[in-house]
Motif scaffolding. Structure first.
Motif, PDB file in Angstrom:
ATOM      1  N   MET A   1      45.373  88.867  63.086  1.00 58.54           N
ATOM      2  CA  MET A   1      46.051  87.523  62.400  1.00 58.54           C
ATOM      3  C   MET A   1      47.002  87.872  61.555  1.00 58.54           C
ATOM      4  O   MET A   1      46.817  88.866  60.613  1.00 58.54           O
ATOM      5  CB  MET A   1      44.931  86.750  61.896  1.00 58.54           C
ATOM      6  CG  MET A   1      45.448  85.513  61.267  1.00 58.54           C
ATOM      7  SD  MET A   1      44.030  84.352  60.387  1.00 58.54           S
ATOM      8  CE  MET A   1      43.100  84.116  61.984  1.00 58.54           C
ATOM      9  N   ASN A   2      48.059  87.249  61.323  1.00 59.89           N
ATOM     10  CA  ASN A   2      49.293  87.495  60.336  1.00 59.89           C
ATOM     11  C   ASN A   2      48.870  86.833  59.100  1.00 59.89           C
ATOM     12  O   ASN A   2      48.161  85.781  59.336  1.00 59.89           O
ATOM     13  CB  ASN A   2      50.423  87.732  60.613  1.00 59.89           C
ATOM     14  CG  ASN A   2      51.100  86.216  60.988  1.00 59.89           C
ATOM     15  OD1 ASN A   2      50.799  85.328  60.385  1.00 59.89           O
ATOM     16  ND2 ASN A   2      51.799  86.027  62.176  1.00 59.89           N
ATOM     17  N   ARG A   3      49.432  87.159  58.123  1.00 54.23           N
ATOM     18  CA  ARG A   3      49.364  86.429  56.706  1.00 54.23           C
ATOM     19  C   ARG A   3      49.575  84.804  56.973  1.00 54.23           C
ATOM     20  O   ARG A   3      48.865  84.146  56.278  1.00 54.23           O
ATOM     21  CB  ARG A   3      50.176  86.910  55.769  1.00 54.23           C
ATOM     22  CG  ARG A   3      50.098  86.346  54.288  1.00 54.23           C
ATOM     23  CD  ARG A   3      50.685  87.189  53.142  1.00 54.23           C
ATOM     24  NE  ARG A   3      50.579  86.661  51.841  1.00 54.23           N
ATOM     25  CZ  ARG A   3      51.593  85.752  51.579  1.00 54.23           C
ATOM     26  NH1 ARG A   3      52.550  85.472  52.266  1.00 54.23           N
ATOM     27  NH2 ARG A   3      51.450  85.339  50.251  1.00 54.23           N
ATOM     28  N   MET A   4      50.768  84.384  57.821  1.00 50.23           N
ATOM     29  CA  MET A   4      50.804  83.013  57.889  1.00 50.23           C
ATOM     30  C   MET A   4      49.964  82.342  58.617  1.00 50.23           C
ATOM     31  O   MET A   4      49.773  81.184  58.478  1.00 50.23           O
ATOM     32  CB  MET A   4      52.295  82.839  58.492  1.00 50.23           C
ATOM     33  CG  MET A   4      53.387  83.639  57.596  1.00 50.23           C
ATOM     34  SD  MET A   4      53.746  82.815  56.164  1.00 50.23           S
ATOM     35  CE  MET A   4      54.434  81.288  56.413  1.00 50.23           C
ATOM     36  N   GLN A   5      49.104  83.014  59.226  1.00 50.50           N
ATOM     37  CA  GLN A   5      48.048  82.106  60.173  1.00 50.50           C
ATOM     38  C   GLN A   5      46.630  82.247  59.357  1.00 50.50           C
ATOM     39  O   GLN A   5      45.861  81.690  59.871  1.00 50.50           O
ATOM     40  CB  GLN A   5      48.037  82.853  61.428  1.00 50.50           C
ATOM     41  CG  GLN A   5      49.387  82.878  62.230  1.00 50.50           C
ATOM     42  CD  GLN A   5      49.011  83.734  63.709  1.00 50.50           C
ATOM     43  OE1 GLN A   5      48.603  84.645  63.662  1.00 50.50           O
ATOM     44  NE2 GLN A   5      49.818  83.158  64.592  1.00 50.50           N
ATOM     45  N   ALA A   6      46.621  82.826  58.472  1.00 52.58           N
ATOM     46  CA  ALA A   6      45.283  83.032  57.635  1.00 52.58           C
ATOM     47  C   ALA A   6      44.614  81.661  57.653  1.00 52.58           C
ATOM     48  O   ALA A   6      45.366  80.566  56.848  1.00 52.58           O
ATOM     49  CB  ALA A   6      45.430  83.895  56.527  1.00 52.58           C
ATOM     50  N   ASP A   7      43.404  81.825  57.603  1.00 52.76           N
ATOM     51  CA  ASP A   7      42.694  80.449  57.224  1.00 52.76           C
ATOM     52  C   ASP A   7      42.277  80.437  55.620  1.00 52.76           C
ATOM     53  O   ASP A   7      41.543  81.408  55.127  1.00 52.76           O
ATOM     54  CB  ASP A   7      41.244  80.258  57.963  1.00 52.76           C
ATOM     55  CG  ASP A   7      40.543  79.279  57.542  1.00 52.76           C
ATOM     56  OD1 ASP A   7      41.038  78.301  56.728  1.00 52.76           O
ATOM     57  OD2 ASP A   7      39.363  78.977  57.942  1.00 52.76           O
ATOM     58  N   ILE A   8      42.767  79.761  54.852  1.00 50.29           N
ATOM     59  CA  ILE A   8      42.712  79.931  53.504  1.00 50.29           C
ATOM     60  C   ILE A   8      42.047  78.575  52.973  1.00 50.29           C
ATOM     61  O   ILE A   8      42.054  78.488  51.604  1.00 50.29           O
ATOM     62  CB  ILE A   8      44.354  79.833  52.758  1.00 50.29           C
ATOM     63  CG1 ILE A   8      44.864  78.609  53.024  1.00 50.29           C
ATOM     64  CG2 ILE A   8      44.811  81.229  53.196  1.00 50.29           C
ATOM     65  CD1 ILE A   8      46.344  78.411  52.147  1.00 50.29           C
ATOM     66  N   SER A   9      41.136  77.999  53.784  1.00 47.92           N
ATOM     67  CA  SER A   9      40.471  76.875  53.072  1.00 47.92           C
ATOM     68  C   SER A   9      39.394  77.350  52.260  1.00 47.92           C
ATOM     69  O   SER A   9      39.356  76.535  51.428  1.00 47.92           O
ATOM     70  CB  SER A   9      39.907  76.228  54.576  1.00 47.92           C
ATOM     71  OG  SER A   9      40.616  75.508  55.202  1.00 47.92           O
TER      72      SER A   9
ATOM     73  N   PRO B   1      44.774  73.361  54.484  1.00 43.10           N
ATOM     74  CA  PRO B   1      45.696  74.319  53.583  1.00 43.10           C
ATOM     75  C   PRO B   1      46.112  75.332  54.528  1.00 43.10           C
ATOM     76  O   PRO B   1      45.379  75.833  55.222  1.00 43.10           O
ATOM     77  CB  PRO B   1      44.723  74.744  52.630  1.00 43.10           C
ATOM     78  CG  PRO B   1      43.711  73.740  52.558  1.00 43.10           C
ATOM     79  CD  PRO B   1      43.451  73.276  54.044  1.00 43.10           C
ATOM     80  N   ARG B   2      47.399  75.629  54.245  1.00 45.89           N
ATOM     81  CA  ARG B   2      47.963  76.978  55.048  1.00 45.89           C
ATOM     82  C   ARG B   2      49.129  77.425  54.126  1.00 45.89           C
ATOM     83  O   ARG B   2      49.652  76.756  53.027  1.00 45.89           O
ATOM     84  CB  ARG B   2      48.714  76.374  56.223  1.00 45.89           C
ATOM     85  CG  ARG B   2      49.995  75.418  56.187  1.00 45.89           C
ATOM     86  CD  ARG B   2      49.856  74.312  56.877  1.00 45.89           C
ATOM     87  NE  ARG B   2      50.854  73.357  56.868  1.00 45.89           N
ATOM     88  CZ  ARG B   2      50.859  72.348  56.064  1.00 45.89           C
ATOM     89  NH1 ARG B   2      49.575  72.353  55.263  1.00 45.89           N
ATOM     90  NH2 ARG B   2      51.671  71.386  55.591  1.00 45.89           N
ATOM     91  N   ILE B   3      49.436  78.855  54.505  1.00 47.52           N
ATOM     92  CA  ILE B   3      50.606  79.426  53.671  1.00 47.52           C
ATOM     93  C   ILE B   3      51.805  78.916  54.281  1.00 47.52           C
ATOM     94  O   ILE B   3      52.112  78.732  55.442  1.00 47.52           O
ATOM     95  CB  ILE B   3      50.316  80.883  53.578  1.00 47.52           C
ATOM     96  CG1 ILE B   3      48.913  81.367  53.060  1.00 47.52           C
ATOM     97  CG2 ILE B   3      51.785  81.533  53.290  1.00 47.52           C
ATOM     98  CD1 ILE B   3      48.803  82.841  53.543  1.00 47.52           C
TER      99      ILE B   3
END
Length: 94
Positions: free
Chosen positions: A1-9, A85-87
């Motif tokens: 998973m790249n940084r832009m797809q990370a779950d940041i919830s 939430p997302r990057i």
């Protein structure tokens, strides 16, 4: 998973929990602890009825503490009916 797809919830929920704690005692010191020294807060008519960007921990803490005290805002949470939430990348910066 790249940084832009990370779950940041989870980190967002943790930060919102700290914001709720600070909102219960809205002092510049409590609010300032939530922001980086060179951070930014985008006020989009939620607290001050203005559209503005506040930059720097001290300025954010002063403005946001006053707004929280005045508005009595509390119980901040991620709305489950909205996009999670997302990057984001803006102007080539994420």
């Amino acid at each position: 998973m790249n940084r832009m797809q990370a779950d940041i919830s989870q980190p967002v929920e943790a930060w919102l929990s700290k914001l709720n704690d600070a909102a219960a005692r809205p002092t510049p010191q409590n609010i300032g602890a939530l922001f980086l020294a060179d951070g930014h807060w985008r006020e989009a008519v939620a607290m001050s009825w203005e559209l503005k960007t506040v930059s720097g921990r001290e300025a954010i803490a002063k403005d946001l503490a006053a707004a929280l005290k005045k508005m009595g805002a509390r119980d901040f949470a991620i709305d489950p009916k909205r996009l999670a939430p997302r990057i984001m990348e803006r102007a080539g910066v994420s």
